[in-house]
Design an enzyme around this catalytic site. Structure first.
Site, mmCIF file in Angstrom:
data_model
loop_
_atom_site.group_PDB
_atom_site.id
_atom_site.type_symbol
_atom_site.label_atom_id
_atom_site.label_comp_id
_atom_site.label_asym_id
_atom_site.label_seq_id
_atom_site.Cartn_x
_atom_site.Cartn_y
_atom_site.Cartn_z
ATOM 1 C CE LYS A 38 -3.865 2.444 1.055
ATOM 2 N NZ LYS A 38 -5.206 2.421 0.437
ATOM 3 N N PRO A 199 -21.248 -9.971 -3.363
ATOM 4 C CG PRO A 199 -22.648 -11.792 -3.002
ATOM 5 C CD PRO A 199 -21.252 -11.434 -3.412
HETATM 6 N N1 LIG Z 1 -18.512 -7.141 -0.010
HETATM 7 C C1 LIG Z 1 -18.484 -6.488 1.145
HETATM 8 N N2 LIG Z 1 -19.361 -6.820 2.142
HETATM 9 C C2 LIG Z 1 -19.359 -6.161 3.316
HETATM 10 N N3 LIG Z 1 -18.520 -5.175 3.646
HETATM 11 C C3 LIG Z 1 -17.627 -4.794 2.705
HETATM 12 C C4 LIG Z 1 -17.546 -5.438 1.434
HETATM 13 N N4 LIG Z 1 -16.551 -4.847 0.737
HETATM 14 C C5 LIG Z 1 -16.044 -3.897 1.525
HETATM 15 N N5 LIG Z 1 -16.675 -3.865 2.714
HETATM 16 C C6 LIG Z 1 -16.434 -2.963 3.838
HETATM 17 O O1 LIG Z 1 -16.588 -1.637 3.337
HETATM 18 C C7 LIG Z 1 -15.585 -0.783 3.849
HETATM 19 C C8 LIG Z 1 -14.752 -0.246 2.702
HETATM 20 O O2 LIG Z 1 -14.058 -1.322 2.085
HETATM 21 P P1 LIG Z 1 -12.496 -1.234 1.801
HETATM 22 O O3 LIG Z 1 -11.783 -0.762 3.012
HETATM 23 O O4 LIG Z 1 -12.075 -2.524 1.201
HETATM 24 O O5 LIG Z 1 -12.531 -0.077 0.706
HETATM 25 P P2 LIG Z 1 -11.286 0.671 0.042
HETATM 26 O O6 LIG Z 1 -11.669 0.959 -1.356
HETATM 27 O O7 LIG Z 1 -10.063 -0.127 0.272
HETATM 28 O O8 LIG Z 1 -11.237 2.016 0.893
HETATM 29 P P3 LIG Z 1 -10.017 3.072 0.959
HETATM 30 O O9 LIG Z 1 -10.261 4.001 -0.213
HETATM 31 O O10 LIG Z 1 -10.231 3.721 2.281
HETATM 32 O O11 LIG Z 1 -8.735 2.320 0.849
HETATM 33 C C9 LIG Z 1 -14.793 -1.621 4.853
HETATM 34 O O12 LIG Z 1 -15.335 -1.430 6.131
HETATM 35 C C10 LIG Z 1 -15.038 -3.050 4.391
HETATM 36 O O13 LIG Z 1 -14.932 -3.965 5.462
HETATM 37 MG MG LIG Z 2 -8.336 0.411 1.264
#
Ligand SMILES: Nc1ncnc2c1ncn2[C@@H]1O[C@H](COP(=O)(O)OP(=O)(O)OP(=O)(O)O)[C@@H](O)[C@H]1O
Ligand SMILES: [Mg+2]
Length: 230
Positions: A38, A199
């Site tokens: 990251k 999902p």
């Molecule tokens: N399919 C899913 N089902 C339930 N919760 C999800 C799912 N995908 C992501 N989340 C939840 O949604 C939130 C955002 O997901 P994630 O952190 O992966 O996004 P990101 O794109 O990496 O965000 P960032 O831009 O902050 O890096 C987190 O709390 C994660 O646990």
């Molecule tokens: Mg992220």
């Protein structure tokens, strides 16, 4: 197999970390020596820690996440507030070191591909510099055609290879016509394979989901083998 993939999204909080973690855990299960990165985090280093956990690597967090900025903002803005300027060579060096250590690298971006990381630099320039193909994580519902096509078109302007698209967070109970038609429509509009529709799953909506579950769940909903680079 190419040497890695850059996981980007059509925005922030779209599921990049969850999908990157799922890919890391899945590759790990089939015996691939996978590393994670990251390059830039803002606000906290939770994504880097989670990716490290998902790939079960003992690389130093400072290598996995060479640049950390305190404020949860676009990197260019967060860096300005600290009177800093992001040093790309520091990312490139960490990337090269991790490439030496592992057979395949999963790199998570920050926000979407047009996010500024310096006054003269966007995330898309970083992707070009690392010479990695991308996987685009997008939402499953209404609005995703616009965001996904914009992301694909922008990436193509920089000659970046797009290995696939994952639609994340589908809520079957409230899914309608948009969710039903989006995968096919996106493939038609972009020419890029939609390799999965994931999902919403309560067990994933936590800072540290169970890895075995994450691997199984993403394997069930994402056809990783359709990724044009694996
Ligand atoms: N399919 C899913 N089902 C339930 N919760 C999800 C799912 N995908 C992501 N989340 C939840 O949604 C939130 C955002 O997901 P994630 O952190 O992966 O996004 P990101 O794109 O990496 O965000 P960032 O831009 O902050 O890096 C987190 O709390 C994660 O646990
Ligand atoms: Mg992220």
């Amino acid at each position: 197999m190419t040497q890695g993939i850059f996981i980007t999204g059509t925005g922030t909080e779209i599921g990049k970390t969850v999908i990157a973690g799922g890919l890391a855990a899945s590759l790990k299960q089939v015996g691939t020596d996978v590393g994670v990165m990251k390059p830039i985090s803002t606000g906290d280093t939770a994504d880097a820690a989670f990716l490290k956990h998902a790939a079960q690597v003992d690389d130093e967090l400072s290598l996995i996440n060479p640049i950390y900025l305190r404020n949860p903002l676009a990197p260019a803005v967060a860096a300005r507030m600290e009177d800093r300027e992001i040093d790309l060579s520091c990312i490139e060096n960490a990337f090269a070191e991790l490439q030496q250590r592992h057979d395949f690298l999963i790199v998570e971006g920050v926000g979407g591909i047009a996010v500024p990381i310096r006054d003269d630099l966007l995330v898309v320039h970083l992707i070009s510099q690392l010479q990695l193909p991308i996987l685009i994580v997008a939402t499953a519902g209404l609005g995703t055609l616009n965001h996904t096509l914009l992301t694909v078109t922008f990436a193509q302007q920089f000659n970046i290879q797009i290995a696939g698209i994952v639609l994340n967070g589908l809520r079957p109970e409230s899914a309608g016509l948009a969710e039903a038609t989006n995968p096919v429509e996106i493939e038609k509009l972009t020419g890029v394979p939609v390799i999965g529709v994931v999902p919403y799953e309560k067990q994933l909506d936590t800072p540290s989901p169970d890895l075995k579950f994450l691997a199984e769940f993403t394997n069930q909903h994402i056809a990783w083998r359709q990724l044009e680079i694996l």
